[in-house]
Design an enzyme around this catalytic site. Sequence first.
Site, short mmCIF file in Angstrom:
data_model
loop_
_atom_site.label_atom_id
_atom_site.label_comp_id
_atom_site.label_asym_id
_atom_site.label_seq_id
_atom_site.Cartn_x
_atom_site.Cartn_y
_atom_site.Cartn_z
N ARG A 126 56.24 30.93 45.53
CA ARG A 126 57.68 30.52 45.52
C ARG A 126 57.90 29.16 44.81
O ARG A 126 58.66 29.19 44.05
CB ARG A 126 58.15 30.38 46.98
CG ARG A 126 59.58 30.00 47.13
CD ARG A 126 60.01 29.70 48.60
NE ARG A 126 59.95 30.83 49.32
CZ ARG A 126 59.44 30.97 50.40
NH1 ARG A 126 58.84 29.82 51.19
NH2 ARG A 126 59.53 32.15 51.02
N CYS A 139 45.35 36.36 65.19
CA CYS A 139 45.46 34.71 65.52
C CYS A 139 45.02 34.71 67.02
O CYS A 139 44.94 35.76 67.66
CB CYS A 139 46.86 34.34 65.74
SG CYS A 139 48.03 34.36 63.99
N ARG A 148 55.98 35.62 60.50
CA ARG A 148 55.13 36.45 60.11
C ARG A 148 54.82 37.51 60.92
O ARG A 148 53.75 38.30 60.72
CB ARG A 148 54.03 35.58 59.51
CG ARG A 148 53.97 35.96 57.87
CD ARG A 148 52.90 35.01 57.44
NE ARG A 148 53.64 33.85 56.47
CZ ARG A 148 52.99 32.71 56.65
NH1 ARG A 148 51.94 32.44 57.09
NH2 ARG A 148 53.72 31.76 56.06
N ASP A 305 62.90 29.67 62.42
CA ASP A 305 63.56 30.89 61.40
C ASP A 305 64.07 31.85 62.10
O ASP A 305 63.79 32.31 63.15
CB ASP A 305 62.39 31.24 60.71
CG ASP A 305 61.73 30.29 59.55
OD1 ASP A 305 62.38 29.58 59.25
OD2 ASP A 305 60.33 30.37 59.60
S1 SF4 Z 1 53.11 30.97 64.37
FE1 SF4 Z 1 52.50 32.96 63.97
S2 SF4 Z 1 50.73 32.75 62.32
FE2 SF4 Z 1 51.06 31.15 63.34
S3 SF4 Z 1 49.65 30.93 65.07
FE3 SF4 Z 1 51.52 31.42 65.82
S4 SF4 Z 1 51.44 33.84 65.77
FE4 SF4 Z 1 49.81 32.98 64.35
#
Ligand code: SF4
Length: 510
Positions: A126, A139, A148, A305
């Site tokens: 970007r 995660c 995401r 977001d």
């Molecule tokens: S914000 Fe999203 S990418 Fe980051 S640790 Fe949490 S679940 Fe995983």
Amino acid sequence: MKLESPGPALGRRVVRRGREHYYPHVTDAEWHDWRWQFRHRVTSLADLARFLTIPPEEWKAREQVLSDFRMGITPYYLSLIDADDPRDPLLRQVVPLAEENLFRAVGDEDPLGEEKFSPVPGITHRYPDRVLMVLSNNCAIYCRYCTRKRTMYDGATPDVEIDRMVDYIARTPSVRDVVVSGGDPLNFATAKLDAILTKLRAIPHLEIIRIGTRVPVALPQRIDDELCEMLAKHHPLWINVHFNHPNELTPDAARACDKLSRAGVPLNNQAVLLKGVNDDVATIKALCHGLMRMRVRPYYLYQCDPVRGAEHFRTPISKGIEIIEGLRGHTSGLAVPTYVIDAPGGGGKIPVQPDYLLQYDREQGRALLRNFQGKLYEYLEPRANEDVLVPVAPPIPASAQTPPIVLAGSNRKRAEPESNGKAQSANGNGHASSSPGATNGATNGASNGATNGASNGAANGAGNGAMNGAGNGAASSAKNGSAPVVGKSKWVHRGSTKAERAARAKKRTS
Ligand code: SF4
């Protein structure tokens, strides 16, 4: 005399949390083994119900939520949650709740438009000189507000795809900085991550590698000596961590951060502003102070977001401004994160902060500033080389009074017009300062400046906004001889007009 804790007899409830409460039979060896922690994550409602109460009427709603976005909670992170508090700030981050179901359909799958800016799968390009590289869909914990979450079901990223991402960076000489994120890159086996970082380091134009991770927050056991030694081979390497609440700042987390710091890795924190979790000044201040003690720099405070299913976490922008207002000047600048909004659709991060620059007149070289206590100060810019010193312009009639200034993000009034020609400046501590004759200057200046500045700025760009604000505000108040400010420079002022400067420029070139 030793004071005994009053305990439950005096109404204080016993908080049920900790390893002893949730996992009394787990051995030390298991508990400190990050692979054990990873394998024993809580991933289903049935699993969760072994530890936390789930009201029967909420099962269905929570199951629906889980069908949209998976759950994962390490035993360590679970141990930080108060088993009897449904509003526990850590619980709200990772446990699917019925209220999430209310907003299942609200929000975007990809609120930041990452897919639009993706030249090859896994890369978001970007900004001109840096790229985001999403290495995995895995995660240690899954945050319910994750931007995401759409990627968390894609299956493990194949090696060939990772190679394609590395190849894109190698073919793009403008990229000098890569953010390796996820999913969480630190969930990889050390050797695998080493191999990826080695490939990245072999790219001559790539200067900086940054890793985004929540592992020190959710799985601090993972930060072991072997990992730190490996990371230290790939400097300059930075790590962005993601602590949201002071309850996450445990001795284990501090130990993990200390290990990384000792390996030469600078640590920056990216918190997300979350309703019901950390949306007040005291919580964010305690978080930032705790991070500083752990040698982690509070870097960003993100506006949450508008991702699908996270509407209940979102706060008004005024809340973020209020929090920054409560930090700036009230604690060291290093402890104040930059509050940013990631522009929807891929506009990038936009910093937002309280209105400290009330007016700015570039022509006259004057600025009207507000300090953390709400007091106003005039600042005069240095004279340009070709300018000359002239007296302040003669007074002009004061314009009509305008409404008092109201600080963005709070309901406090800064300057109250008074009939005796004094203006009160309420400061952040509840004190007030007055400056005679401030009514016309400060109030006209600030309100006209802010209003015109904001509206024109929105229409024409920031530059116009600032200039128009200045023209109606600071300049006229200084010209009419009133004293809208507490502090003032001794400089009279540079005063050459545009025409004079143009004439001098012409003379020089002729
Ligand atoms: S914000 Fe999203 S990418 Fe980051 S640790 Fe949490 S679940 Fe995983």
